[in-house]
Design a protein around this motif. Structure first.
Motif: not given
Length: 339
Positions: A165, A212, A228, A266, A275, A287
């Motif tokens: 990520w 992020h 996100r 994530c 996303w 989620c």
């Protein structure tokens, strides 16, 4: 503005009143400062961070999250001895008590608003201030935090799985950052003395939530936007609303549970394209489905400490209660959002 008037005043007083606290620094944590607060900003988390050097950490149980802290060499500052137990452990309880006393005395000197210290909540690491200036009522949680510049404990070795990520380099950089320990009672201790400290990663979480993106330009002014943060806001808001409706059944759940589920999400969907801003409803449902799955299994792994399960096995009935409530919301277009 009110918080920024009160807190610096208190920090200065704390530094002046006790030489052990002279190097204390304020750091902001929590949803308001991560820019993921949904309702009006009436709750704030402020960490009072104290640098400590050459400390030894001994695990207080098998979670890998709770530790006893002692000094490898007695600190230069003589005043520390009043915070030590007979066996040399640094007592979170004694330090919190001293801090609380200073704050209780000092709030009397704050003009232009009414500031009081709320009653101590069992097991909570926070000293809570209530600030009243009609029509506003604000609560500020002050959290005593030790900061040590030393390597992270073994229990964190396999955590923070962000390579896919945010990248391997980012993970390495994070692990070079200081360790934070907050004064937190470990309920599993055989004799409850109040001298345990719990690892805290709020400084790293804040950084991950702000920066992020899988690509560096995600959500920058001229970069592509993602959903996100929108997802995290909705997760927190949903839990907040359900807790309001079922305070007794859901009292053991807090926003940290959904934040952890979000961070795991994530990692499962590491790319910015997963996303896409227009896919908020899809991402939010994904989620939630992951979180419901965790609740049904009573297994939510701490993001930084893989051996630590945030959902204790003896609370299975509560986990199933929340999973049923969330599934109902998911299948009926979230009626709780419209109440």
């Amino acid at each position: 503005t009110l918080v920024n008037t009160v807190v610096p005043h208190l920090v200065q007083a704390i530094r002046d009143k006790d030489s052990c606290f002279s190097s204390i620094e304020r750091q902001s944590a929590g949803s308001y400062y991560e820019r993921v607060k949904i309702s009006e900003p009436n709750e704030f988390d402020i960490m009072l961070v104290m640098p400590v050097t050459r400390i030894q950490l001994d695990e207080s149980d098998d979670t890998g999250a709770y530790y006893y802290v002692s000094f490898k060499r007695s600190p230069k500052e003589k005043g520390w001895s009043k915070f030590l137990e007979e066996d040399g452990k640094l007592s979170a309880f004694k330090m919190l008590q001293a801090l609380r006393e200073i704050i209780k005395q000092e709030v009397k000197n704050i003009r232009g608003m009414e500031v009081t210290v709320a009653r101590k909540k069992a097991g909570s690491p926070a000293i809570t201030l209530q600030i009243k200036k009609p029509p506003l009522e604000i609560s500020v949680d002050i959290i005593l935090t030790l900061e040590a510049q030393q390597s992270w404990p073994c229990s964190t070795q396999a955590g923070l799985k962000i390579e896919q990520w945010l990248g391997t380099k980012k993970r390495r950089d994070f692990r070079f950052r200081s360790i934070y320990l907050v004064a937190k009672q470990n309920k599993r201790e055989k004799v409850l003395r109040g001298n345990t400290w719990r690892l805290s990663f709020s400084h790293i979480e804040k950084d991950m939530i702000k920066n992020h993106g899988n690509s560096k330009t995600c959500c920058e002014s001229n970069g592509p936007k993602c959903c996100r943060k929108g997802c995290l806001k909705l997760l927190k808001f949903l839990l907040e609303q359900l807790k309001r409706k079922h305070p007794k059944e859901l009292e053991k759940f807090c926003s940290y549970h959904v934040k952890t589920a979000f961070l795991h999400s994530c990692v499962m969907w590491p790319n910015d394209t997963d996303w896409h801003l227009g896919n908020l409803d899809h991402s939010f449902q994904q989620c939630l489905e992951f979180f419901v799955d965790c609740l049904q299994k009573s297994q939510l792994t701490h993001f930084f400490i893989p051996q630590y399960n945030l959902l204790s096995q003896e609370d299975k009935a509560r986990h199933h209660f929340l999973s049923r409530k969330i599934s109902y919301e998911l299948n009926n277009g979230f009626p709780v959002f419209h109440e």
